[in-house]
Design a protein around this motif. Structure first.
Motif, PDB file in Angstrom:
ATOM      1  N   ALA A 131      -6.807   0.103  12.179  1.00 52.06           N
ATOM      2  CA  ALA A 131      -7.642   1.183  11.633  1.00 52.06           C
ATOM      3  C   ALA A 131      -7.546   1.236  10.118  1.00 52.06           C
ATOM      4  N   ALA A 132      -6.361   1.007   9.593  1.00 49.69           N
ATOM      5  CA  ALA A 132      -6.187   1.015   8.135  1.00 49.69           C
ATOM      6  C   ALA A 132      -6.956  -0.135   7.491  1.00 49.69           C
ATOM      7  N   ALA A 133      -6.984  -1.287   8.160  1.00 47.24           N
ATOM      8  CA  ALA A 133      -7.684  -2.450   7.609  1.00 47.24           C
ATOM      9  C   ALA A 133      -9.181  -2.189   7.486  1.00 47.24           C
ATOM     10  N   PHE A 134      -9.750  -1.431   8.437  1.00 49.56           N
ATOM     11  CA  PHE A 134     -11.175  -1.121   8.374  1.00 49.56           C
ATOM     12  C   PHE A 134     -11.468  -0.003   7.373  1.00 49.56           C
ATOM     13  N   THR A 135     -10.461   0.785   7.071  1.00 47.48           N
ATOM     14  CA  THR A 135     -10.668   1.917   6.171  1.00 47.48           C
ATOM     15  C   THR A 135     -10.475   1.520   4.714  1.00 47.48           C
ATOM     16  N   ILE A 136      -9.428   0.734   4.467  1.00 52.41           N
ATOM     17  CA  ILE A 136      -9.093   0.369   3.096  1.00 52.41           C
ATOM     18  C   ILE A 136      -9.886  -0.869   2.700  1.00 52.41           C
ATOM     19  N   GLN A 137     -10.559  -0.803   1.585  1.00 52.00           N
ATOM     20  CA  GLN A 137     -11.289  -1.943   1.053  1.00 52.00           C
ATOM     21  C   GLN A 137     -10.771  -2.218  -0.355  1.00 52.00           C
ATOM     22  N   SER A 138     -10.306  -3.426  -0.580  1.00 52.31           N
ATOM     23  CA  SER A 138      -9.716  -3.776  -1.873  1.00 52.31           C
ATOM     24  C   SER A 138     -10.810  -4.207  -2.845  1.00 52.31           C
ATOM     25  N   TYR A 139     -11.568  -3.234  -3.337  1.00 49.55           N
ATOM     26  CA  TYR A 139     -12.619  -3.567  -4.282  1.00 49.55           C
ATOM     27  C   TYR A 139     -12.017  -3.744  -5.670  1.00 49.55           C
ATOM     28  N   SER A 140     -12.772  -4.363  -6.542  1.00 48.82           N
ATOM     29  CA  SER A 140     -12.291  -4.719  -7.869  1.00 48.82           C
ATOM     30  C   SER A 140     -12.108  -3.474  -8.735  1.00 48.82           C
ATOM     31  N   ARG A 141     -11.146  -3.583  -9.678  1.00 44.77           N
ATOM     32  CA  ARG A 141     -10.949  -2.492 -10.635  1.00 44.77           C
ATOM     33  C   ARG A 141     -12.102  -2.391 -11.615  1.00 44.77           C
ATOM     34  N   LEU A 142     -12.973  -3.386 -11.614  1.00 44.15           N
ATOM     35  CA  LEU A 142     -14.167  -3.318 -12.461  1.00 44.15           C
ATOM     36  C   LEU A 142     -15.188  -2.326 -11.916  1.00 44.15           C
ATOM     37  N   SER A 143     -15.001  -1.889 -10.680  1.00 43.91           N
ATOM     38  CA  SER A 143     -15.985  -1.015 -10.045  1.00 43.91           C
ATOM     39  C   SER A 143     -16.174   0.288 -10.818  1.00 43.91           C
ATOM     40  N   LYS A 144     -15.067   0.902 -11.235  1.00 46.75           N
ATOM     41  CA  LYS A 144     -15.165   2.185 -11.930  1.00 46.75           C
ATOM     42  C   LYS A 144     -15.870   2.054 -13.272  1.00 46.75           C
ATOM     43  N   GLN A 145     -15.701   0.918 -13.916  1.00 47.93           N
ATOM     44  CA  GLN A 145     -16.308   0.741 -15.234  1.00 47.93           C
ATOM     45  C   GLN A 145     -17.822   0.624 -15.165  1.00 47.93           C
ATOM     46  N   TYR A 146     -18.329   0.086 -14.056  1.00 46.08           N
ATOM     47  CA  TYR A 146     -19.765  -0.201 -13.982  1.00 46.08           C
ATOM     48  C   TYR A 146     -20.481   0.602 -12.904  1.00 46.08           C
ATOM     49  N   GLY A 147     -19.793   1.549 -12.269  1.00 50.96           N
ATOM     50  CA  GLY A 147     -20.463   2.466 -11.349  1.00 50.96           C
ATOM     51  C   GLY A 147     -20.975   1.833 -10.079  1.00 50.96           C
ATOM     52  N   MET A 148     -20.271   0.858  -9.546  1.00 52.65           N
ATOM     53  CA  MET A 148     -20.686   0.204  -8.303  1.00 52.65           C
ATOM     54  C   MET A 148     -19.449  -0.389  -7.642  1.00 52.65           C
ATOM     55  N   GLU A 149     -19.520  -0.571  -6.337  1.00 56.85           N
ATOM     56  CA  GLU A 149     -18.402  -1.173  -5.602  1.00 56.85           C
ATOM     57  C   GLU A 149     -18.497  -2.691  -5.704  1.00 56.85           C
ATOM     58  N   ILE A 150     -17.572  -3.280  -6.449  1.00 55.56           N
ATOM     59  CA  ILE A 150     -17.580  -4.718  -6.690  1.00 55.56           C
ATOM     60  C   ILE A 150     -16.439  -5.354  -5.891  1.00 55.56           C
ATOM     61  N   PHE A 151     -16.776  -6.319  -5.062  1.00 59.84           N
ATOM     62  CA  PHE A 151     -15.794  -7.085  -4.300  1.00 59.84           C
ATOM     63  C   PHE A 151     -15.850  -8.535  -4.770  1.00 59.84           C
ATOM     64  N   LEU A 152     -14.681  -9.129  -4.976  1.00 57.08           N
ATOM     65  CA  LEU A 152     -14.602 -10.476  -5.518  1.00 57.08           C
ATOM     66  C   LEU A 152     -14.232 -11.464  -4.420  1.00 57.08           C
ATOM     67  N   LYS A 153     -15.045 -12.481  -4.250  1.00 57.50           N
ATOM     68  CA  LYS A 153     -14.752 -13.576  -3.307  1.00 57.50           C
ATOM     69  C   LYS A 153     -14.032 -14.666  -4.090  1.00 57.50           C
ATOM     70  N   LYS A 154     -12.715 -14.657  -4.028  1.00 56.05           N
ATOM     71  CA  LYS A 154     -11.896 -15.532  -4.868  1.00 56.05           C
ATOM     72  C   LYS A 154     -11.712 -16.896  -4.195  1.00 56.05           C
ATOM     73  N   GLU A 155     -12.680 -17.751  -4.436  1.00 51.83           N
ATOM     74  CA  GLU A 155     -12.645 -19.077  -3.833  1.00 51.83           C
ATOM     75  C   GLU A 155     -11.701 -20.025  -4.555  1.00 51.83           C
ATOM     76  N   HIS A 156     -11.086 -19.594  -5.643  1.00 51.17           N
ATOM     77  CA  HIS A 156     -10.138 -20.453  -6.350  1.00 51.17           C
ATOM     78  C   HIS A 156      -8.805 -20.558  -5.614  1.00 51.17           C
ATOM     79  N   LEU A 157      -8.644 -19.805  -4.516  1.00 50.56           N
ATOM     80  CA  LEU A 157      -7.395 -19.832  -3.768  1.00 50.56           C
ATOM     81  C   LEU A 157      -7.298 -21.046  -2.837  1.00 50.56           C
ATOM     82  N   HIS A 158      -8.338 -21.878  -2.785  1.00 49.08           N
ATOM     83  CA  HIS A 158      -8.241 -23.122  -2.021  1.00 49.08           C
ATOM     84  C   HIS A 158      -7.233 -24.064  -2.677  1.00 49.08           C
ATOM     85  N   TYR A 159      -6.823 -25.057  -1.934  1.00 51.54           N
ATOM     86  CA  TYR A 159      -5.762 -25.957  -2.404  1.00 51.54           C
ATOM     87  C   TYR A 159      -6.157 -26.636  -3.718  1.00 51.54           C
ATOM     88  N   THR A 160      -7.392 -27.103  -3.817  1.00 51.46           N
ATOM     89  CA  THR A 160      -7.837 -27.764  -5.043  1.00 51.46           C
ATOM     90  C   THR A 160      -8.511 -26.800  -6.007  1.00 51.46           C
TER      91      THR A 160
END
Length: 493
Positions: A131-160
């Motif tokens: 239930a907590a996983a569906f409730t909590i969303q780790s949106y970017s800290r940039l969201s407050k600065q620009y007035g929108m919910e920004i989520f980052l898809k960090k594809e740099h976490l792949h091995y290469t």
């Protein structure tokens, strides 16, 4: 049969016949007038004055015999006489519903009413975490600065460190011939091929030009590829790689728009839809990654056609935007993008199939300036503590430039990749953000001019950066300032 038995039976039979055929007496008012039952004589036998009559029957004394008139039996069914009793075969009437009796209530034991104590509640359950996983969303800290919910898809976490691993892995697992693979282009695609081919036990060869840096060649070797340096340009190394592939039966690989490669890239869209409920828009950099843009849009639009898919590319290389205007992939775009910032773009990265998918599914394509991309890159480094390249920062650059006002108050996802960023890019970004000022000043010959300048700078609480000619001058400057100002504090390198 003995004589006594015969006498008893004949006496009983004559008495029985006499009762059956004797004339019927009139029924008195006090007697029950029910034609269903036989008359008193038939039921009880002839009355004996001054005594009671007990019927004789084959059974217990006093058992009640059958009381139905013989002529009435035809109304109820067949009759069988057994020692004076009538047995009837049950007949059912058409149209009459069968009546079933209810089962008697179940008798419960006293032990069933005992109160069984409930097990103690768990301190932490999986359901609580879910239930907590569906409730909590780790949106970017940039969201407050620009007035929108920004989520980052960090594809740099792949091995290469690249999203292209998705497409390469699915492409390699789909191969029917695994004798060996060869690539000849120094890019993230080749890095992914070197790593995953070695993991899948497929022989992999990297044919690189002499211009490729030593650290890059070492990386290919560390991933498991056999590195061969050939030619002075990428064109020479590619021709040699094709020749080796044909001669040895190997498969020559370069980034294209094959269905298997694009299918692997499209998994980004499925993950976004699964991880971010009710997402409104997805912003994807298009420069050099048109396959990622088209395949992600394919997945998202299939799952929810209302999701906005927006592509972003640099103003200096608007390949997709110009191709959409021309309604065909452009093969010769006369443009010279900054290779230090955007890499080596080419027109071949936009194929016919990719263009067709993009034209059908992309809602909007936005060009962004080089300056906005640099400032966006700086924002990621300071706010998100992530070092991204200018291509990965283009989505935020479109927000900084005010080109996506429709996303204010919305929930959107921005994809970014990561590469090593040169320090001069960061320095220029700080200048563009009006936080670093470079100046030169000519001091007069009057004594105290330098002291006055330093006094002004110290009152403004600024940091001074001094560039020297070489290491010798830097060492002499440090020695002189340490002797003159013992409280001086040198910043870490």
């Amino acid at each position: 049969m003995n004589f006594a038995a015969q006498l008893f039976y004949s006496s009983y039979l004559s008495e029985r016949l006499e009762r059956l055929f004797a004339p019927r007496p009139a029924i008195k008012d006090s007697e029950e007038n029910d034609p269903f039952w036989a008359r008193e004589e038939l039921r009880l036998g002839p009355s004996l004055p001054g005594g009671s009559y007990k019927p004789v029957c084959n059974g217990a004394v006093g058992r009640r015999p059958t009381l139905i008139e013989p002529e009435r039996l035809k109304d109820f069914g067949e009759e069988e006489l057994l020692n004076g009793d009538a047995k009837y075969h049950q007949t059912s009437m058409a149209g009459t519903p069968e009546i079933k009796l209810m089962d008697p209530p179940k008798t419960r034991r006293v032990s069933e009413f005992r109160i069984i104590p409930k097990p103690p509640a768990q301190f932490l359950r999986f359901e609580d975490i879910s239930a907590a996983a569906f409730t909590i969303q780790s949106y970017s800290r940039l969201s407050k600065q620009y007035g929108m919910e920004i989520f980052l898809k960090k594809e740099h976490l792949h091995y290469t460190g690249s999203v292209k691993e998705r497409g390469v892995l699915y492409l390699l697992t789909s191969l029917t011939q695994r004798k060996g693979v060869i690539m000849a282009t120094d890019c993230n695609f080749s890095m992914a091929v070197a790593h995953h081919a070695a993991e899948l036990k497929i022989p992999v060869f990297a044919i690189m030009p002499s211009s490729c840096s030593s650290p890059r060649l070492r990386t290919y070797r560390d991933y498991g590829a056999m590195v061969i340096s050939y030619g002075g340009t990428s064109h020479d190394s590619q021709n040699h790689a094709r020749h080796l592939a044909k001669e040895n039966g190997y498969l020559y690989l370069e980034e294209d728009e094959s269905a298997a490669y694009l299918a692997g890239l499209g998994t980004v869209g499925m993950e976004i839809f699964d991880q971010i409920p009710k997402v409104d828009a997805v912003v994807i950099p298009a420069a050099g990654q048109y396959g990622l843009l088209a395949s992600t849009a394919t997945a998202l639009k299939y799952l929810n056609s209302q999701i906005l898919v927006i592509g972003v590319e640099p103003e200096s290389f608007p390949l997709l935007l110009q191709s959409l205007k021309a309604d065909s992939p452009i093969k010769n775009l006369h443009s010279n993008p900054n290779k230090k910032l955007y890499g080596d773009f080419n027109e071949r990265s936009l194929g016919a199939n990719t263009f067709r998918q993009s034209k059908k599914l992309i809602n909007k394509v936005i060009p962004v300036s080089e300056e906005d991309s640099l400032v966006a890159m700086l924002r990621f480094q300071e706010v998100e503590h992530s070092t991204v390249d200018t291509v990965g920062a283009m989505g935020l650059a479109a927000i900084l430039a005010g080109q996506l006002p429709e996303l204010r108050g919305k929930k959107w996802v921005r994809y970014f990749n990561v590469v090593v960023v040169q320090q001069q890019c960061v320095d220029r970004a700080l200048v563009l953000d009006d936080r670093v000022s470079k100046f030169s000043v000519q001091l007069g010959e009057w004594p105290g001019d330098m002291a006055k300048l330093l006094d002004v700078l110290s009152r403004e609480d600024v940091e001074c950066v001094v560039e020297t000619r070489d290491k010798t001058q830097s060492t002499q400057l440090r020695k002189t300032l340490n002797e003159r100002y013992p409280s001086i504090c040198w910043l870490d390198r």
